[in-house]
Design a protein around this motif. Structure first.
Motif, PDB file in Angstrom:
ATOM      1  N   GLY A 150       0.790  -1.223   0.000  1.00 42.00           N
ATOM      2  CA  GLY A 150       0.000   0.000   0.000  1.00 42.00           C
ATOM      3  C   GLY A 150       0.817   1.265   0.000  1.00 42.00           C
ATOM      4  N   GLY A 151       2.141   1.152   0.189  1.00 40.99           N
ATOM      5  CA  GLY A 151       2.994   2.332   0.224  1.00 40.99           C
ATOM      6  C   GLY A 151       3.337   2.834  -1.169  1.00 40.99           C
ATOM      7  N   GLU A 152       3.795   4.089  -1.242  1.00 38.86           N
ATOM      8  CA  GLU A 152       4.167   4.693  -2.520  1.00 38.86           C
ATOM      9  C   GLU A 152       5.595   5.195  -2.473  1.00 38.86           C
ATOM     10  OE1 GLU A 152       1.519   7.283  -4.673  1.00 38.86           O
ATOM     11  OE2 GLU A 152      -0.207   6.613  -3.513  1.00 38.86           O
ATOM     12  N   VAL A 153       6.257   5.126  -3.608  1.00 36.65           N
ATOM     13  CA  VAL A 153       7.596   5.688  -3.776  1.00 36.65           C
ATOM     14  C   VAL A 153       7.573   6.552  -5.030  1.00 36.65           C
ATOM     15  CG1 VAL A 153       8.414   3.699  -5.134  1.00 36.65           C
ATOM     16  CG2 VAL A 153      10.061   5.133  -3.897  1.00 36.65           C
ATOM     17  N   GLN A 154       8.348   7.638  -5.010  1.00 34.75           N
ATOM     18  CA  GLN A 154       8.375   8.538  -6.169  1.00 34.75           C
ATOM     19  C   GLN A 154       9.772   8.529  -6.764  1.00 34.75           C
ATOM     20  OE1 GLN A 154       6.079  12.128  -5.947  1.00 34.75           O
ATOM     21  NE2 GLN A 154       7.573  13.313  -7.117  1.00 34.75           N
ATOM     22  N   LEU A 155       9.860   8.172  -8.042  1.00 37.90           N
ATOM     23  CA  LEU A 155      11.096   8.184  -8.803  1.00 37.90           C
ATOM     24  C   LEU A 155      11.045   9.362  -9.752  1.00 37.90           C
ATOM     25  CD1 LEU A 155      11.277   4.370  -9.750  1.00 37.90           C
ATOM     26  CD2 LEU A 155      11.963   5.476  -7.603  1.00 37.90           C
ATOM     27  N   GLY A 156      11.802  10.414  -9.449  1.00 33.71           N
ATOM     28  CA  GLY A 156      11.655  11.636 -10.234  1.00 33.71           C
ATOM     29  C   GLY A 156      10.237  12.141 -10.101  1.00 33.71           C
ATOM     30  N   GLU A 157       9.535  12.213 -11.218  1.00 32.78           N
ATOM     31  CA  GLU A 157       8.138  12.660 -11.174  1.00 32.78           C
ATOM     32  C   GLU A 157       7.178  11.519 -11.523  1.00 32.78           C
ATOM     33  OE1 GLU A 157       7.745  16.248 -13.451  1.00 32.78           O
ATOM     34  OE2 GLU A 157       9.510  17.157 -12.523  1.00 32.78           O
ATOM     35  N   LEU A 158       7.596  10.301 -11.210  1.00 30.72           N
ATOM     36  CA  LEU A 158       6.770   9.103 -11.383  1.00 30.72           C
ATOM     37  C   LEU A 158       6.488   8.506 -10.013  1.00 30.72           C
ATOM     38  CD1 LEU A 158       5.594   6.666 -13.056  1.00 30.72           C
ATOM     39  CD2 LEU A 158       7.898   5.677 -12.902  1.00 30.72           C
ATOM     40  N   ARG A 159       5.203   8.260  -9.722  1.00 26.45           N
ATOM     41  CA  ARG A 159       4.835   7.644  -8.450  1.00 26.45           C
ATOM     42  C   ARG A 159       4.382   6.202  -8.703  1.00 26.45           C
ATOM     43  NH1 ARG A 159       4.546  10.967  -4.098  1.00 26.45           N
ATOM     44  NH2 ARG A 159       3.394   9.388  -2.931  1.00 26.45           N
ATOM     45  N   LEU A 160       4.828   5.300  -7.820  1.00 26.34           N
ATOM     46  CA  LEU A 160       4.498   3.883  -7.915  1.00 26.34           C
ATOM     47  C   LEU A 160       3.940   3.415  -6.578  1.00 26.34           C
ATOM     48  CD1 LEU A 160       7.748   2.676  -9.721  1.00 26.34           C
ATOM     49  CD2 LEU A 160       5.505   3.008 -10.780  1.00 26.34           C
ATOM     50  N   LYS A 161       2.875   2.624  -6.630  1.00 24.69           N
ATOM     51  CA  LYS A 161       2.228   2.116  -5.422  1.00 24.69           C
ATOM     52  C   LYS A 161       2.334   0.596  -5.397  1.00 24.69           C
ATOM     53  CE  LYS A 161      -2.138   2.624  -2.833  1.00 24.69           C
ATOM     54  NZ  LYS A 161      -1.656   3.629  -1.867  1.00 24.69           N
ATOM     55  N   LEU A 162       2.678   0.023  -4.240  1.00 22.89           N
ATOM     56  CA  LEU A 162       2.812  -1.422  -4.100  1.00 22.89           C
ATOM     57  C   LEU A 162       1.439  -2.024  -3.821  1.00 22.89           C
ATOM     58  CD1 LEU A 162       4.838  -3.770  -4.029  1.00 22.89           C
ATOM     59  CD2 LEU A 162       5.038  -3.417  -1.556  1.00 22.89           C
TER      60      LEU A 162
END
Length: 574
Positions: A402-414
């Motif tokens: 349920g957590g999110e990580v941001q790579l540059g200006e891309l967000r990814l949710k598990l």
């Protein structure tokens, strides 16, 4: 005529003292319905009173026994104090019998008629019954089931031994589909059963019981408690101001949000109706804090991984969902299956997963599975790796379900759902109407929602204010494109503004809010006078400003909606 029909027709009429199946002793008739007659009976085996529904043989068709059996299994799967329990289905010499919980009291239909003679309901009486009925419908829907004929006649209001109000119980649940098939065969009957007086517009047009139709029927049931009159088929309470239609002013003691819930239940658009589990009726002004979490729509990551995930990696059990991408909006909603315990992410083709977002580096990060969670290691990226609630780049991030990580200006949710699964489709629907960075409505969706807010404000003759927020910093002087720092600050500020607004307004349902520009958003507030709304916004800005990094400021302005004018023109500062 079938053998069972001849057997049933040859039986003497059911009356007081009749014994059915050597077990149930009839005490009295409780009334007749669409599929049969209901009797109060004494169960000799359990020594308890039960309600016995005799399904008439003349109403049956081949295959009905199996249909009834399936509906019984569905009904028994719902166990809730505000839903009538169904104990058994058995054959008898009179036809199939349904053995149900016997509930003493009177139907809500009768209760409304009696309260009408006494001057109507008080706000607290209304709250108690409304809360119980909503809880019962929510329990039915939680099982993936539909009632199909919700109305005051299918709600029982019980009485405590001291004569006071007990509880409200939803009746006749579990057999809506079968009742629809039976009633649909009768000349002049509704095409799919149910009661037209309480049907939603789309069901009257096309048929088809649904959860959304149940919610509309729930709204009309509560509306009938306000007006003390049965609605005509196709009647639309939202067509003219509320106070022109109510016989007894029950809403006078209710909060604006309690009234709004019923208004939302009666929306012509099924998607505009609240779900039953989000309906709440209590007096927030008497409470120091709101005791329930506001039902704000959220992106569901799916169920948590199983216990064995912490000890052994399972390929594809978890995935990364793209929720926001500044330069690749078409990538939002895409799902990346985590099929290896270690993989790389970046823009170059030699990565395990290639990202189309321009601000992601050639080889941006490495994802490594570790005891049920994922470690995200930044590989010297240009634009950095970030998590929520901090503005600094992170070399390593522990990403849990349920957590999110941001790579540059891309967000990814598990997440734990698979590609094109029901969970993935729900996520796509969410991202289709909400901004994946902040969770705010998109501008188009906000404008539609504001039309609904303005219609409600006009309906109840209440003030509507639009609070317009903007995040400002030095970058605003040279570019309209937010920096990553501004993006993170905007997400955090918007989230906190909504939390504080809901809390200060003592909201029962989440306030309407949406993104209106790169670093702007608007919040609708129905109820507070303009000066009260202004004071609230100033308080919110003062508290949120302390959360922002140096050099960024949150500013706000207030606009008041005038009845009959376009509310859409108020979302942007002039």
């Amino acid at each position: 005529m079938t053998e069972s029909s001849r057997s049933a027709s040859s039986q003497p009429p059911i009356s007081q003292g009749t014994i059915i199946n050597d077990r149930y002793e009839i005490r009295q008739s409780l009334g007749k319905g669409g599929m049969g007659e209901v009797f109060l009976a004494h169960d000799r085996a359990t020594q308890q009173p039960v309600a016995l529904k005799i399904v008439r043989e003349e109403s049956r068709m081949p295959g009905d026994d199996e249909a009834l059996r399936q509906e019984l299994l569905h009904a028994r799967s719902v166990s809730h104090p505000n839903v009538c329990r169904v104990h058994d289905l058995a054959p008898s010499q009179y036809g199939p019998i349904l053995v149900m919980e016997h509930i003493t009291g009177q139907t809500l239909h009768t209760h409304i008629r009696r309260k009408k003679a006494q001057g109507g309901y008080t706000s607290d009486e209304f709250r108690r019954i409304a809360s119980d009925v909503c809880a019962g419908v929510a329990a039915i829907h939680a099982g993936g089931l539909v009632h199909g004929d919700l109305k005051p006649g299918n709600v029982m209001v019980t009485t405590d031994p001291d004569g006071g109000f007990g509880k409200a119980v939803v009746l006749d649940f579990g057999f809506a589909k079968e009742r629809a098939r039976v009633s649909g065969r009768r000349p002049g009957a509704p095409p799919d059963g149910g009661t037209p007086n309480y049907m939603a517009p789309e069901r009257i047009r096309s048929g088809g019981a649904s959860m959304e139709d149940d919610v509309y029927a729930l709204g009309l049931t509560l509306w009938e408690m306000w007006t003390c009159r049965v609605p005509e088929p196709g009647y639309k309470p939202r067509a003219k101001p509320m106070r022109q239609q109510i016989m007894f002013d029950v809403p006078a003691g209710l909060s604006v949000d309690e009234i709004k819930q019923i208004f939302r239940c009666l929306a012509d658009d099924p998607q505009g109706r609240l779900v039953a589990r989000h309906l709440r009726f209590f007096n927030p002004a008497t409470l120091t804090t709101n005791p329930v979490q506001l039902p704000r729509e959220r992106l569901d990551p799916g169920p948590p991984p199983g216990r064995n995930t912490t000890s052994q990696f399972h390929a594809g059990e978890q995935s990364l969902l793209a929720t926001f991408a500044t330069n690749a909006p078409e990538f939002v909603g895409e799902l990346i299956a985590l099929d290896k315990p270690e993989l790389t992410v970046g823009r170059r083709s030699d990565n395990d997963y290639v990202m189309p977002e321009a601000t992601v580096s050639g080889q941006h990060a490495k994802f490594k599975w570790s005891q049920g969670s994922w470690i995200v290691e930044d590989m010297g990226s240009t634009n950095g790796t970030y998590v929520d609630h901090t503005y600094e780049r992170r070399k390593s991030v522990n990403l849990m379900h349920g957590g999110e990580v941001q790579l540059g200006e891309l967000r990814l949710k598990l997440v734990t759902f698979a590609k094109d699964s029901a969970g993935h489709k729900r996520a796509r629907a969410y991202l289709g109407k909400r901004d994946g960075l902040s969770g705010l409505l998109t501008r188009e969706q906000l404008l539609r929602a504001l039309d609904e807010e303005a219609a409600f404000a006009d309906w109840v003759d209440a003030p509507l204010s639009i609070a317009r927020y903007e995040l400002r910093g030095p970058n605003r002087l040279v570019s309209d494109r937010p920096t990553i720092l501004e993006m993170l600050a905007f997400r955090r500020a918007a989230t906190r503004v909504l939390e504080l607004t809901d809390m200060l307004l003592l909201s029962l349902i989440a306030v309407t809010a949406g993104r209106t520009g790169p670093l702007r958003f608007a919040v609708a507030m129905v109820g507070p006078a303009q000066q009260e709304a202004r004071n609230l916004v100033e308080q919110v800005v003062g508290q949120v400003q302390g959360m922002l990094p140096d050099g960024l400021d949150l500013v706000a302005s207030i606009a008041r909606h005038e009845p009959g004018s376009s509310v859409r023109s108020l979302v942007d500062p002039t």
